[in-house]
Structure formats: structure tokens, C-alpha cells
Scaffold this motif. Structure first.
Motif, PDB file in Angstrom:
ATOM      1  N   MET A   1       4.907  -5.008   0.722  1.00 25.08           N
ATOM      2  CA  MET A   1       4.598  -6.412   0.103  1.00 25.08           C
ATOM      3  C   MET A   1       4.032  -7.158   1.117  1.00 25.08           C
ATOM      4  O   MET A   1       3.152  -7.969   0.684  1.00 25.08           O
ATOM      5  N   ILE A   2       4.608  -7.265   2.508  1.00 20.41           N
ATOM      6  CA  ILE A   2       3.988  -8.283   3.312  1.00 20.41           C
ATOM      7  C   ILE A   2       2.620  -7.864   3.841  1.00 20.41           C
ATOM      8  O   ILE A   2       1.853  -9.171   3.775  1.00 20.41           O
ATOM      9  N   ASP A   3       2.164  -6.714   3.734  1.00 22.12           N
ATOM     10  CA  ASP A   3       0.771  -6.682   4.042  1.00 22.12           C
ATOM     11  C   ASP A   3      -0.191  -6.988   2.674  1.00 22.12           C
ATOM     12  O   ASP A   3      -1.065  -7.741   3.026  1.00 22.12           O
ATOM     13  N   ALA A   4       0.273  -6.844   1.643  1.00 19.57           N
ATOM     14  CA  ALA A   4      -0.449  -7.242   0.499  1.00 19.57           C
ATOM     15  C   ALA A   4      -0.367  -8.715   0.503  1.00 19.57           C
ATOM     16  O   ALA A   4      -1.521  -9.410   0.018  1.00 19.57           O
ATOM     17  N   LEU A   5       0.624  -9.216   0.790  1.00 20.34           N
ATOM     18  CA  LEU A   5       0.571 -10.857   0.636  1.00 20.34           C
ATOM     19  C   LEU A   5      -0.035 -11.555   1.698  1.00 20.34           C
ATOM     20  O   LEU A   5      -0.831 -12.457   1.412  1.00 20.34           O
ATOM     21  N   ARG A   6      -0.116 -10.886   2.776  1.00 22.93           N
ATOM     22  CA  ARG A   6      -1.105 -11.328   3.917  1.00 22.93           C
ATOM     23  C   ARG A   6      -2.617 -11.109   3.389  1.00 22.93           C
ATOM     24  O   ARG A   6      -3.149 -12.169   3.789  1.00 22.93           O
ATOM     25  N   ASP A   7      -2.901 -10.339   2.979  1.00 21.77           N
ATOM     26  CA  ASP A   7      -4.149  -9.888   2.642  1.00 21.77           C
ATOM     27  C   ASP A   7      -4.652 -10.856   1.642  1.00 21.77           C
ATOM     28  O   ASP A   7      -5.765 -11.412   1.506  1.00 21.77           O
ATOM     29  N   ALA A   8      -3.798 -11.196   0.742  1.00 18.96           N
ATOM     30  CA  ALA A   8      -4.003 -12.087  -0.262  1.00 18.96           C
ATOM     31  C   ALA A   8      -4.231 -13.619   0.171  1.00 18.96           C
ATOM     32  O   ALA A   8      -4.970 -14.365  -0.180  1.00 18.96           O
ATOM     33  N   LEU A   9      -3.260 -13.915   1.054  1.00 19.39           N
ATOM     34  CA  LEU A   9      -3.558 -15.363   1.692  1.00 19.39           C
ATOM     35  C   LEU A   9      -4.806 -15.396   2.642  1.00 19.39           C
ATOM     36  O   LEU A   9      -5.311 -16.513   2.415  1.00 19.39           O
ATOM     37  N   MET A  10      -5.120 -14.428   3.288  1.00 19.99           N
ATOM     38  CA  MET A  10      -6.439 -14.466   4.153  1.00 19.99           C
ATOM     39  C   MET A  10      -7.598 -14.347   3.267  1.00 19.99           C
ATOM     40  O   MET A  10      -8.648 -15.039   3.602  1.00 19.99           O
TER      41      MET A  10
END
Length: 492
Positions: free
Chosen positions: A1-10
Motif C-alpha cells: 500500500m505504501i509503495d503504491a501510494l508513493r508511486d501515485a503521489l509522485m
């Protein structure tokens, strides 16, 4: 979830600069006033991922499920409770994921901070829940600017809150430990750290309990320092069950047991001003044995202003309980003999001196932020100021380049009424000088020993050199302690 959220924000370029550019100056000014209308007007019907993120988080507005799914890993965030379906069927955010950035010695740092949404948006007043997790505030940015920026091996973020201090520490600390007693804080601080790929050892517990056997090079803390009566619900981010300023005293007195030699503890604090003794004497009693302590009072409030500040902060303005709560606070302060509240900064240093330096002062004047470098230089300057007369006279001192001379007096007068040397960085102190002292300090460029300069100035003034040394050295020591010289090299 964290990795997916970071990717989305970037992917959406969700950074401080892009958000400010998208909502414009009016939108930012509106948010500073807790009003979302100008930003909403700037976004309009924009359905891009960047606009969706701004609406969901800083503006705390619901968005359509299709817009949320296009911008974020919707299902994963809902499973973690970071997004939810609102009463109208649209997606809303029970947390705030806010872009955050700051300058480091290596350049710009950009990331995100996770907290609870900003209370009182669009002037909606409602009581704040007890386990509320405060986001980046003026207090937290002040502490970050005060924090020394020297590279350290280990740092403790005591009472981490949303984890913003740990992000700053990551730029110059090899190892970071963070503590808190609020389970919701620990959850959101963990997400903040992992989202920014910062390694933080998060521990549950009060004050120094979770680090009982550990020592650190640097401790920073913006603790829950608000002095409130024991009745009513407490807000974990600002209040505890300690009486008056008992929490701050325990943070200060206990710091020495968790500092390495030369280690520093920096505290954002409130303290009680009572009628039974001068506040300087009261706080001097907090100094840990063998440690230097530097207290700077930045502001002082009477009980009425203090109570109104924190009742409003709790969302009780206009609430039916306002008057009753006000009376509870007044009675509490009267019972404890509190006639005013000091607000400022406390720095404790494990300096290892036989005679520690205890300096307690009021400084309500403008300062130049960041103040961290000036605080970091304090120990060096105090040590230099304690050199013997012979050592000082043999030393070559260099006045800081930001020092300027100011003359003040009556217009048209032949001579100024007085002359001061003023710092333009750090605390921006001013030192009044006469002809002899001004001449000596002005000649301190690092090329000649201080004794040679004093003797030369005495000759120009037709004064006795020995007498001038006796007169000038005490003020030169003061100038050393107050940081008027660049990295003074003393002839030890």
C-alpha cells in the motif's frame, strides 16, 4: 500500500511547489486563514490526479469514486482506513496526506506528512477528538528551524506526533528513534516515515521510558506543554496529566541521562510564572547537574489570553461549554498561583563543565531563522568566553561578516548619541560600543592578537593600555558568548 501510494503521489507530481502553483496565491492565503473557497475556485471541475489529491487532502473535500480511483490505489487505501465512503457515496479522506519540503545542506528535500485533517476548515467549529494527530504547525516548523543541523550519530524525536521532526533529522542523523504514547500517532508517524523511505525506530511509551537505557547526540521535542486543568477531555497532542509545567520540567531534568557527552536536547516549551519567586530562579532549578542550560523566553501571556488561545484551539469557540471551561482554567491557575505563562525555547547541553553555564533571558525581538547554526555554535562561544585574560589577549579574533555598525542620535548633531554593532543573523543581538571598544572590535579581522589591537587603540586614544585591557575584556567576553565572532580560535 505504501509503495503504491508513493508511486501515485509522485506520478501526480504532488509536491509543495506544484500544489501552490495550482491553487495560486489566493488559494494559499485562503488556506492560511483556514478557508478553502479560493482554492476550490482555482480548481473548479478539474478531475486530474493532482486536483483530486488537493481536494481530498488539504481541502478535505469528497470526490467521486472514479476520480479517486484515477489518482490513487483506492481499494488498498480504503482497506487501511486512509480513505472511506462518505454519507453521499463519494470518497472522503479521514486523514491528511500533505506535501512537505525543506532546505538541507544537500539541497531541497521533498516528501509528505500524514496526519489528521486540519480542524476548523471554512470556520466549522467542532471539538477536537482526544487522540487527534496534529499536522505540520507553526510550532513544529519553529522547532525544525531551531534544531542544530550538525551531522550526528543518533537522534531522539521525543513525542513525535505526525513525525515531521524525524523527517528533518533524517537529513543529518545516522539513526533516529521516535516515541509517543498516542497509538494513532504511532500509526500515522509510521506511514509518514515509510512513505518517505526514512528509517525510524518508533517506540510506544511516555517521555524517556521507551529509551531508558539509550543515549543520544541530539534530542528534539515539541511536547504536549499546554497547562490545562485536570477536568474535561484532554487532547493528547497538547496536554497531559502533569500539573502545570511538570511535564516540561521532567523533560528537561531527565535529558542529561540520555545525552552522550556533548549531546544537546532542544525543547519547545511553556512554563508557569508564579508570584513566589522570580521566573529565572525557578527555571534555574530545572538545570540538570553538570549540564549547560539556555532558556529564551520569546513571549509571555496573561492567564486570560492563554486560556482563550487554547480553548479556541480545541474547537470550543461558540460551544456551550466555553464559559464553564474558561472558569475551570481560571480556578486552576489561581489555585497554582500562576500569574502568567512564558513561552519559548530551552536548550540543554551535556557540556561536561566543572561550572556549567546557566543563561536565562527574555528575547521577544526578531530573530533570523534558521537559528540552528547559532545554537550549535553556543558551546564553542561560551568556552571561548571563559578563557583566561592571557589566553584571550594572545588570540586572534575575527568579527562575523554579518555584523554592521549603526549610529543613532539627534539629526544635525556633530556626534552620534550612541553606536551599536548589530548581528544580522542568529538572534540579531545589538552591542553598544564606545570609541575604544568599537575601534578594537572593528580591527578584529583575525590577523592580529587581541592584546596587540587593544594596545594600538589605546595609543591612538592616548590612554593607558593596561587600564584599557581591564575595561574592555569583560565586554569582549560578552561579545564572545553572544556569538559576535567567527569560530574564535583561542590561544589555549
Amino acid at each position: 500500500m505504501i509503495d503504491a501510494l508513493r508511486d501515485a503521489l509522485m506520478s501526480a507530481d504532488y509536491t509543495v511547489d506544484t500544489v501552490l502553483a495550482r491553487i495560486g496565491e489566493a488559494g494559499q492565503a485562503g488556506l492560511d486563514r483556514n478557508c478553502t473557497v479560493p482554492a476550490r475556485e482555482a480548481l473548479g471541475d478539474d478531475q486530474t490526479p493532482l486536483a483530486t489529491l488537493i481536494k481530498l487532502f488539504p481541502l478535505n473535500l469528497p470526490v467521486s469514486s472514479s476520480a479517486a480511483e484515477a489518482a490513487l490505489p483506492l481499494e488498498a487505501l480504503m482497506d487501511e482506513g486512509l480513505l472511506e465512503v462518505g454519507p453521499d457515496g463519494r470518497i472522503q479522506a479521514p486523514v491528511d496526506v500533505r506535501p512537505y519540503g525543506f532546505e538541507t545542506s544537500e539541497g531541497q528535500w521533498d516528501g509528505w506528512v500524514v496526519s489528521d485533517p486540519t480542524p476548523g476548515l471554512d470556520y466549522r467549529t467542532q471539538p477536537i477528538k482526544p487522540d487527534y494527530v496534529l499536522g505540520v504547525s507553526s510550532a513544529s516548523t519553529t522547532l525544525a528551524q531551531l534544531t542544530i543541523d550538525s551531522q550526528v550519530g543518533s537522534a531522539l524525536d521525543l513525542g513525535t506526533g505526525c513525525g515531521v521532526q524525524s523527517l528533518h533529522l533524517s537529513a543529518h542523523a545516522d539513526r533516529i528513534t521516535a516515541t509517543d504514547v498516542n497509538p494513532r500517532v504511532l500509526k500515522l508517524a509510521k506511514i509518514t516515515a515509510e512513505l518517505n523511505e526514512v528509517d525510524v525506530d518508533l517506540r510506544d511509551g511516555s517521555l524517556y521510558d521507551p529509551v531508558a537505557d539509550d543515549r543520544f547526540d541530539l534530542i528534539v521535542t515539541n511536547p504536549p506543554y499546554v497547562m490545562s486543568p485536570p477536568s474535561g477531555e484532554r487532547l493528547a497532542y497538547r496536554e497531559t496529566d502533569f500539573s502545570a509545567d511538570g511535564l516540561i520540567r521532567k523533560v528537561v531534568t531527565g535529558s542529561i541521562d540520555h545525552l552522550n557527552e556533548g549531546g544537546i536536547c532542544q525543547v519547545l516549551a511553556n512554563w508557569a510564572i508564579t508570584g513566589d519567586q522570580p521566573w529565572e530562579d525557578r527555571l534555574s532549578g530545572w538545570a540538570p547537574a553538570g549540564a549547560d542550560m539556555w532558556v529564551i523566553e520569546r513571549e509571555r501571556l496573561d492567564p486570560y489570553a492563554y486560556i482563550e488561545l487554547w480553548l479556541t484551539d480545541a474547537g470550543l469557540a461558540g460551544d456551550p461549554s466555553w464559559s464553564a471551561r474558561y472558569r475551570e482554567w481560571l480556578d486552576y491557575f489561581t489555585e497554582l498561583g500562576i500569574r502568567a505563562i512564558g513561552m519559548g525555547w530551552i536548550t540543554i547541553t551535556n557540556a561536561g563543565r566543572q561550572t556549567p553555564d546557566i543563561t536565562i533571558e527574555s528575547w521577544p525581538h526578531a530573530v533570523h531563522q534558521p537559528l540552528g547554526p547559532a545554537i550549535a555554535a553556543r558551546q564553542r562561544d561560551i568556552t571561548a568566553a571563559r578563557a583566561s585574560d592571557e589566553q584571550l589577549l594572545a588570540s586572534s579574533l575575527k568579527l562575523r561578516e554579518d555584523i554592521v555598525q549603526e549610529t543613532l542620535g539627534t539629526p544635525g548633531a556633530e556626534d552620534p548619541q550612541y553606536v551599536v554593532l548589530r548581528q544580522h543573523t542568529g538572534l540579531k543581538r545589538a552591542l553598544r560600543v564606545d570609541t575604544a571598544l568599537g575601534g578594537v572590535l572593528g580591527a578584529c579581522d583575525g590577523s592580529l592578537p587581541l592584546g596587540v589591537i587593544i594596545d594600538a587603540v589605546a595609543g591612538l586614544l592616548d590612554a593607558d593600555p593596561h587600564a584599557q585591557r581591564t575595561i574592555l575584556l569583560p565586554t569582549i567576553r560578552q561579545a564572545l558568548a553572544e556569538g559576535y565572532f567567527e569560530s574564535p580560535v583561542i590561544a589555549w
